[in-house]
Design an enzyme around this catalytic site. Structure first.
Site, short mmCIF file in Angstrom:
data_model
loop_
_atom_site.label_atom_id
_atom_site.label_comp_id
_atom_site.label_asym_id
_atom_site.label_seq_id
_atom_site.Cartn_x
_atom_site.Cartn_y
_atom_site.Cartn_z
N SER A 139 0.88 -1.17 0.00
CA SER A 139 0.00 0.00 0.00
C SER A 139 0.91 1.21 0.00
CB SER A 139 -0.87 0.03 1.26
OG SER A 139 -1.51 1.30 1.43
N TYR A 152 -2.90 -0.55 10.51
CA TYR A 152 -2.70 -0.66 9.07
C TYR A 152 -1.37 -0.02 8.66
CZ TYR A 152 -3.87 -0.49 4.07
OH TYR A 152 -3.88 -0.66 2.71
N LYS A 156 1.71 -2.31 7.23
CA LYS A 156 2.05 -2.11 5.82
C LYS A 156 3.50 -1.63 5.67
CE LYS A 156 -1.62 -3.52 3.66
NZ LYS A 156 -1.56 -4.66 2.72
#
Length: 265
Positions: A139, A152, A156
């Site tokens: 991402s 997150y 990531k």
């Protein structure tokens, strides 16, 4: 351009929809034999059925040690050799450092350890034969971070770091690694990201097929970093060259959002 994938064995996790489904479609169209995996058995079976006889559905968990081992074993049964492994399954958990432990545990297992566990089973064989490709769907948050979504952002970053480590460690031994780092993509993850998530990513979102196209171009060019949003490269350079200015801007961005980004469960 399309890399030479005719007859190659490919595994795609998180392939029931979104980016994973787009990867599966692209690999199948290129003549690869594909195993598609997802926790949603109905969705991934429908994807396999739609793509023809050389696409096999293997539903199940692609994050736990047992689940990854079962997936790799089943894929080898179907394909013989695994030439390309797309660690695409991911979860998006928002919230701060105070979010529930389960959100952190799930994020670490799905976004990071799934990659580690797959590589542990695949890389020795790839090194022995001198070829193999690992695709990590990361991402832009893995390069730039994201407000309001600590689990997150952190996981990531870790997924990107692991992909980088794989490449630096095994790149001279025939193992190719690609880290795919889009911003907004028109998937269920974006649609379910809440008002703040959509405010951050929706305007410039791309389609899953665009991500698959850019992955194939990177594979053809043997390029590690895949950026469906090219502007991320400049943002990443700015972040590295002046971290304090970058953080000031991120605090300003976070302060203007209506709430947390992504789900916190």
């Amino acid at each position: 351009m399309t890399p030479d994938l005719a007859g190659r064995g490919v595994v795609v996790t998180g392939a029931g929809r979104g980016i994973g489904e787009a990867y599966a479609k692209a690999f199948a169209a290129a003549g690869a034999r594909v195993v598609v995996n997802d926790l949603d058995a109905d969705a991934v079976t429908a994807v396999a059925t739609s793509l023809g006889d050389d696409v096999f559905a293997v539903p199940g968990d692609a994050s736990s040690e047992e689940g990854v081992a079962a997936l790799v074993a089943s894929a080898r049964d179907h394909l013989g050799e695994i030439d390309v492994y797309c660690a695409n399954a991911g979860v998006a958990r928002g919230g701060t450092e105070a979010v529930a432990e389960r959100a952190w545990d799930v994020s670490w297992n799905v976004n990071v350890m799934a990659h580690v566990r797959a590589a542990k089973l695949l890389v020795p064989e790839w090194v022995e034969r001198g070829s193999g490709t690992f695709v990590a769907t990361v991402s832009a948050a893995g390069l730039l971070s994201i407000p309001g979504a600590a689990p997150y952002a952190v996981t990531k970053h870790a997924a990107y770091a692991f992909a980088e480590w794989l490449s630096m460690t095994y790149g001279d031994k025939g193992v190719r690694v690609h880290a795919v780092c889009p911003q907004g993509v028109r998937t269920d993850m974006l649609r379910n990201s809440g008002t703040s998530g959509r405010a951050l990513m929706e305007a410039d979102a791309v389609d899953p097929d665009d991500v698959a196209r850019d992955l194939f171009l990177a594979m053809e060019q043997e390029r590690f970093l895949v950026l469906p949003h090219p502007e991320v490269a400049q943002m990443y350079a700015h972040r590295a060259s002046d971290p304090d200015r970058w953080l000031t801007g991120m605090r300003r961005l976070a302060g203007g959002l209506p709430g947390s980004v992504l789900g916190a469960d």
